[in-house]
Design an enzyme around this catalytic site. Structure first.
Site, PDB file in Angstrom:
ATOM      1  N   ALA A 125      -3.494  10.039  14.626  1.00  0.00           N
ATOM      2  CA  ALA A 125      -3.519  11.017  13.537  1.00  0.00           C
ATOM      3  C   ALA A 125      -3.847  10.341  12.211  1.00  0.00           C
ATOM      4  CB  ALA A 125      -2.170  11.728  13.442  1.00  0.00           C
ATOM      5  N   SER A 126      -3.241   9.176  11.959  1.00  0.00           N
ATOM      6  CA  SER A 126      -3.497   8.479  10.699  1.00  0.00           C
ATOM      7  C   SER A 126      -4.942   7.993  10.609  1.00  0.00           C
ATOM      8  CB  SER A 126      -2.530   7.297  10.543  1.00  0.00           C
ATOM      9  OG  SER A 126      -2.795   6.262  11.478  1.00  0.00           O
TER      10      SER A 126
ATOM     11  N   TYR B 205      -0.478   7.136  15.316  1.00  0.00           N
ATOM     12  CA  TYR B 205      -1.529   6.190  14.926  1.00  0.00           C
ATOM     13  C   TYR B 205      -2.888   6.867  14.921  1.00  0.00           C
ATOM     14  CZ  TYR B 205      -4.389   1.928  14.960  1.00  0.00           C
ATOM     15  OH  TYR B 205      -5.299   0.951  14.652  1.00  0.00           O
TER      16      TYR B 205
ATOM     17  N   ASN C 267      -7.847  -2.447   4.660  1.00  0.00           N
ATOM     18  CA  ASN C 267      -7.641  -3.037   5.977  1.00  0.00           C
ATOM     19  C   ASN C 267      -6.185  -2.959   6.442  1.00  0.00           C
ATOM     20  OD1 ASN C 267      -8.121  -5.175   8.221  1.00  0.00           O
ATOM     21  ND2 ASN C 267      -6.627  -6.172   6.866  1.00  0.00           N
TER      22      ASN C 267
ATOM     23  N   VAL D 298       0.813  -1.215   0.000  1.00  0.00           N
ATOM     24  CA  VAL D 298       0.000   0.000   0.000  1.00  0.00           C
ATOM     25  C   VAL D 298       0.844   1.261   0.000  1.00  0.00           C
ATOM     26  CG1 VAL D 298      -1.987  -1.107   1.096  1.00  0.00           C
ATOM     27  CG2 VAL D 298      -0.243   0.008   2.523  1.00  0.00           C
TER      28      VAL D 298
ATOM     29  N   SER E 114     -10.267   2.641  13.799  1.00  0.00           N
ATOM     30  CA  SER E 114     -10.039   2.184  15.173  1.00  0.00           C
ATOM     31  C   SER E 114     -10.751   3.142  16.114  1.00  0.00           C
ATOM     32  CB  SER E 114      -8.535   2.189  15.461  1.00  0.00           C
ATOM     33  OG  SER E 114      -8.257   2.114  16.836  1.00  0.00           O
TER      34      SER E 114
END
Length: 302
Positions: free
Chosen positions: A170-171, A168, A103, A77, A155
């Site tokens: 932020a993403s 994490y 995913n 990805v 999440s």
């Protein structure tokens, strides 16, 4: 024409009204080598879909490639050329793409101050830009079909900032905003966009995270050591009070959303996630974040 079709036509007064067989639907799943992605491949295959199971090293896979209607494809990805090549191959193999499940991803822990530029870019490239790249690659085909669905896995950390998960979160926040905007942008073309927001599920995530310390500073040695020990202890046992959720539930939800046109945009799953959302309504986000911080951060000043 097969014998069974000839028999059907001869017994019908108006053969031209016989409906054509619906094409078998195809799903593309990133991060299919483990966790939610692997289980989703099996769920869609069992439901009769064609499955394009993508992963960085398909040559290591020895189970999914034995399933009927499942084809393995190499895909990174973080590599746009890899994505475009794979999506082209999927279209050549199956002729259509009805659902994309973004995913693939991982979690980066640690103090933001100590994260190197490489670690920052790796987290954002994998969890956010990877979603953009795969989505851009499939959209022309879905738009021509005038239908399709895209499911982005985020999440609970995409709904509220979690301690020591600044990169994490932020993403995942970025994917949340992207998906919400796309839900408006793509509706005109018959393309649905959805989010799945899992809580704690036993998927191997605890062994797949990275700890950012590419720019480690001696001034944070003590605090970093305290947190890493705390994190190891926390991940060594199921989270309280709900424990881990069954990852099969997430795979089943993916299939349900793909097959249900009126599925909601956001889909929180897991007892812990639903409990947090209810608690946020009762306490407000500010007080909930304080509770989370107290529970999920060691006392660094001790």
């Amino acid at each position: 024409m097969s014998t069974s079709i000839k028999q059907t036509a001869s017994s019908t007064t108006n053969p031209t009204t016989t409906p054509a067989a619906m094409p078998v639907k195809t799903v593309v799943i990133t991060g299919a080598s483990s966790g939610f992605g692997r289980l989703a491949c099996k769920a869609f295959q069992k439901a009769g879909w064609n499955v394009a199971a993508t992963m960085r090293s398909p040559e290591r896979e020895n189970e999914l490639n034995t399933l009927r209607n499942v084809q393995l494809f190499p895909l990174d990805v973080c590599d746009r050329q890899s994505i475009e090549s794979t999506i082209t191959s999927v279209m050549e193999t199956f002729g259509r793409i009805d659902c994309l499940i973004n995913n693939a991803g991982y979690g980066a822990f640690g103090f933001l101050e100590e994260a190197s530029e490489e670690e920052i870019m790796q987290q954002m490239n994998t969890n956010f830009l990877g979603v953009i790249n795969t989505t851009q690659a499939v959209l022309p085909y879905m738009r021509k079909q005038k239908e399709g669905s895209i499911i982005n896995v985020t999440s609970l950390a995409g709904l509220m900032g979690m301690p020591m998960l600044s990169l994490y979160s932020a993403s995942k926040f970025a994917v949340e905003g992207l998906t919400e905007s796309l839900s408006h942008e793509l509706a005109e073309f018959g393309i649905r966009v959805h989010l799945i927001e899992p809580g704690a599920f036993k998927t191997g995530f605890s062994s797949a995270y990275s700890f950012n310390e590419g720019q480690a500073t001696p001034e944070l040695n003590r605090e970093r050591g305290v947190y890493k020990k705390f994190l190891d202890n926390m991940l060594a046992e199921p989270p309280k009070p709900f424990g881990y959720g069954d990852p099969q539930d997430v795979a089943s939800l993916m299939l349900k959303i793909a097959q249900t046109p009126k599925s909601p945009l956001r889909n929180v799953i897991g007892k812990d996630g639903k409990s947090l959302m209810l608690t946020q309504k009762l306490l407000g986000k500010k007080r909930l974040l304080k509770v989370i911080g107290n529970a999920a951060m060691p006392k660094l000043s001790a």
